[in-house]
Design a protein around this motif. Structure first.
Motif, PDB file in Angstrom:
ATOM      1  N   SER A  30      14.424 -30.363 -56.293  1.00  0.00           N
ATOM      2  CA  SER A  30      13.090 -29.760 -56.389  1.00  0.00           C
ATOM      3  C   SER A  30      12.311 -30.340 -57.564  1.00  0.00           C
ATOM      4  O   SER A  30      11.103 -30.577 -57.458  1.00  0.00           O
ATOM      5  CB  SER A  30      13.177 -28.236 -56.485  1.00  0.00           C
ATOM      6  OG  SER A  30      13.877 -27.844 -57.631  1.00  0.00           O
ATOM      7  N   ALA A  66       7.480 -26.585 -52.517  1.00  0.00           N
ATOM      8  CA  ALA A  66       8.693 -27.370 -52.279  1.00  0.00           C
ATOM      9  C   ALA A  66       9.961 -26.650 -52.717  1.00  0.00           C
ATOM     10  O   ALA A  66      10.974 -26.699 -52.013  1.00  0.00           O
ATOM     11  CB  ALA A  66       8.583 -28.710 -53.008  1.00  0.00           C
ATOM     12  N   SER A  85       8.933 -32.653 -56.874  1.00  0.00           N
ATOM     13  CA  SER A  85       7.698 -32.168 -57.511  1.00  0.00           C
ATOM     14  C   SER A  85       7.117 -33.218 -58.452  1.00  0.00           C
ATOM     15  O   SER A  85       5.900 -33.445 -58.463  1.00  0.00           O
ATOM     16  CB  SER A  85       7.960 -30.874 -58.275  1.00  0.00           C
ATOM     17  OG  SER A  85       8.368 -29.860 -57.402  1.00  0.00           O
ATOM     18  N   SER A  87      13.006 -35.418 -49.379  1.00  0.00           N
ATOM     19  CA  SER A  87      13.613 -34.291 -50.095  1.00  0.00           C
ATOM     20  C   SER A  87      15.064 -34.100 -49.675  1.00  0.00           C
ATOM     21  O   SER A  87      15.941 -33.875 -50.519  1.00  0.00           O
ATOM     22  CB  SER A  87      12.843 -32.997 -49.832  1.00  0.00           C
ATOM     23  OG  SER A  87      11.540 -33.087 -50.308  1.00  0.00           O
TER      24      SER A  87
END
Length: 164
Positions: A21, A57, A25, A117
């Motif tokens: 994360s 996210a 980001s 991701s």
């Protein structure tokens, strides 16, 4: 025995989600700096953009990412995948399930972000987290604080180059 393995797996997934994360980001907020025409309020815009990305996210990575990754790992154990085959199949399935985000939010951007991701989550889970768990406590704490460094360095740099 099984309960401790599930606990360790869940703890590992939490750590991988934490780093994934942060990485996604930071990565998605970089274009705001690069393509921003004016840097008058660069720090505020960058931090705001970073927070907006992290708000969306982070929950997806922590909820969907941990759930899917845990289920994939349990399936790999159940079907007795071992060695490099297990890593390859698991990595491909992680990316495929990450790409499914593009179907939930019909957009090519979400499609790509989901895949990246998921790939980052998988890489952190497979390699990086296993090394972190072997570190001493002091180094482990430093590694958890390390993602703040790029954010702070970017903000300080933007502040330094912005006109007063």
């Amino acid at each position: 025995m099984i309960r401790s393995n599930v606990g360790q797996m869940f703890f590992r997934k939490l750590i991988a989600a934490y780093y994934a994360s942060w990485a996604i980001s930071l990565w998605l907020s970089l274009p705001n700096i690069i393509f921003e025409r004016s840097i008058w309020n660069g720090v505020g815009d960058y931090i705001l953009f970073f927070i907006m990305i992290a708000m969306f996210a982070t929950p997806v990575i922590f909820i969907y990412g941990i759930l899917v990754s845990s289920l994939l790992e349990i399936a790999a154990v159940r079907f007795k995948f071992k060695g490099s085959t297990a890593v390859l199949v698991s990595g491909l399935l992680h990316v495929l399930f990450g790409l499914c985000l593009g179907f939930v939010f019909p957009s090519m951007l979400f499609f790509m972000i989901g895949g990246v991701s998921a790939f980052l989550f998988f890489i952190f889970d497979v390699s990086f987290v296993r090394y972190i768990l072997r570190m001493k406590l002091k180094l482990r704490l430093i590694s958890f604080a390390a993602p703040f460094l790029p954010l702070v360095l970017t903000a300080v740099t933007l502040k330094a180059i912005s006109p007063s």
